[in-house]
Design an enzyme around this catalytic site. Structure first.
Site, short mmCIF file in Angstrom:
data_model
loop_
_atom_site.label_atom_id
_atom_site.label_comp_id
_atom_site.label_asym_id
_atom_site.label_seq_id
_atom_site.Cartn_x
_atom_site.Cartn_y
_atom_site.Cartn_z
N GLY A 8 0.91 -1.16 -0.01
CA GLY A 8 -0.10 -0.22 0.13
C GLY A 8 0.74 1.21 -0.13
N SER A 10 1.33 3.78 -2.52
CA SER A 10 0.88 4.46 -3.36
C SER A 10 0.80 5.97 -2.68
CB SER A 10 -0.21 4.45 -4.44
OG SER A 10 -1.33 4.09 -3.43
N SER A 11 0.33 5.81 -1.60
CA SER A 11 0.23 7.18 -0.69
C SER A 11 0.05 7.15 0.63
CB SER A 11 -1.30 7.74 -1.17
OG SER A 11 -2.32 6.74 -0.81
N GLY A 12 0.00 8.16 1.35
CA GLY A 12 -0.06 8.23 2.76
C GLY A 12 1.21 7.55 3.45
N ILE A 13 0.58 6.72 4.50
CA ILE A 13 1.59 6.36 5.49
C ILE A 13 2.35 5.30 4.60
CG2 ILE A 13 2.04 4.55 7.39
CD1 ILE A 13 -0.81 5.64 8.69
N GLY A 14 2.08 4.37 3.67
CA GLY A 14 2.84 3.79 2.83
C GLY A 14 4.07 4.45 2.17
N SER A 137 -4.14 0.58 13.87
CA SER A 137 -4.81 1.91 14.39
C SER A 137 -5.01 1.91 15.76
CB SER A 137 -6.04 2.03 13.32
OG SER A 137 -6.89 3.05 13.92
N TYR A 150 -14.17 -1.47 10.23
CA TYR A 150 -12.76 -0.99 10.18
C TYR A 150 -12.03 -1.56 11.49
CZ TYR A 150 -8.60 1.86 10.32
OH TYR A 150 -7.54 2.28 10.12
#
Length: 286
Positions: A8, A10-14, A137, A150
């Site tokens: 994961g 492609s964006s954010g935390i990754g 999380s 979630y």
């Protein structure tokens, strides 16, 4: 230098974790379901000449995970670090969410991580070396409506991680759980619309809570740097809450009885606003 595989990315935390590890000199294989989404990461890597390679990997597919991980093991000889970051968000009341949504959330957030773990642990066990970081999380420790799907997936991943840590200890493979609080990532832009005329107020209240928290956003690089610390360290600590609000939220939950949390679900809007102001200093607009 370690060889680190991140899902994961492609964006954010990754993305932030890939960049952070590469800036520390580690060889990063940044994986994602669709390489067309790698533009931002590729631009950063090119501009800074970072050791980041891109690889296609769909955590929802047995074949994709097996093909990708076996190919990377053949190419690099070993994988030192696996960071399970790929995940989906979304919320809604249990009544109003379709069953397929619960299945899809669990498929990515829990089974996706499990697939990748099972693909790498034989080689880590045989080498008696490795580190697995599972990004969950604070919702993996506190279940607040409307995050049932979630939170359930993150609780499951927390339980899996705790068992995995026990199993891998004898083989010198470290397992860590990273528990971010509210982090400014694109996941919030993908939230499901709040149902019109819903009898449940929790979705719009959560949306207001996130908006208030994100008014002073926390960068995903805070999480990326913490993961770097874990990877480069030697600690066997299992859980790491990350972000300025992570510890306060978890301490708040630990200070409340189950019944007090349930009671909050029946609060009026005015009572909910007063609660957030009193407990967390947040001003929400409902």
């Amino acid at each position: 230098m370690v060889v680190a595989v991140i899902t994961g990315s492609s964006s954010g935390i990754g993305l932030a974790t890939a960049v952070s590890l590469a800036r520390h000199g580690h060889k990063v294989i940044a994986t994602m379901r669709n390489l067309k989404g790698a533009t931002e990461l590729q631009n950063i890597a090119n501009a800074e000449k970072l050791p980041i390679a891109l690889a296609e990997l769909d955590v929802n597919s047995d074949a994709s995970v097996d093909r990708s991980i076996s190919g990377l093991l053949s190419e690099h000889g070993h994988i030192d670090v696996l960071i399970n970051n790929a995940g989906v968000g979304g919320g809604g009341s249990i009544e109003e969410l379709p069953l397929a949504f619960f299945r899809a959330t669990m498929e990515t957030n829990y089974f996706g991580a499990l697939r990748c773990i099972k693909a790498v642990i034989p080689s880590m066990r045989q080498r008696r070396s490795g580190c697995i970081v599972n990004v969950t999380s604070i919702a993996g420790k506190m279940a607040l409506s409307p995050s049932s799907a979630y939170a359930a997936s993150k609780w499951a991943l927390e339980a899996l991680s705790e068992c995995l840590a026990q199993e891998m200890k004898a083989f010198n493979v470290r397992v860590a759980i990273v528990e971010p609080g509210v982090i400014a990532t694109p996941i919030f832009n993908k939230a499901r619309p709040v149902p019109q005329n819903s009898p449940y107020p929790q979705a719009r209240r959560q949306r207001a809570l996130f908006a208030a928290s994100l008014s002073q956003p926390t960068s995903p690089y805070v999480v990326g740097e913490k993961i770097c610390d874990i990877v480069e360290g030697t600690s066997w600590q299992l859980r790491y809450p990350v972000g300025p609000d992570a510890e306060p939220f978890l301490k708040w939950r630990a200070s409340k009885t189950d019944e007090e949390v349930v009671q909050l679900g029946g609060a009026t809007d005015d009572e909910y606003r007063s609660f957030l102001k009193r407990e967390f200093g947040l001003d929400v607009v409902l």
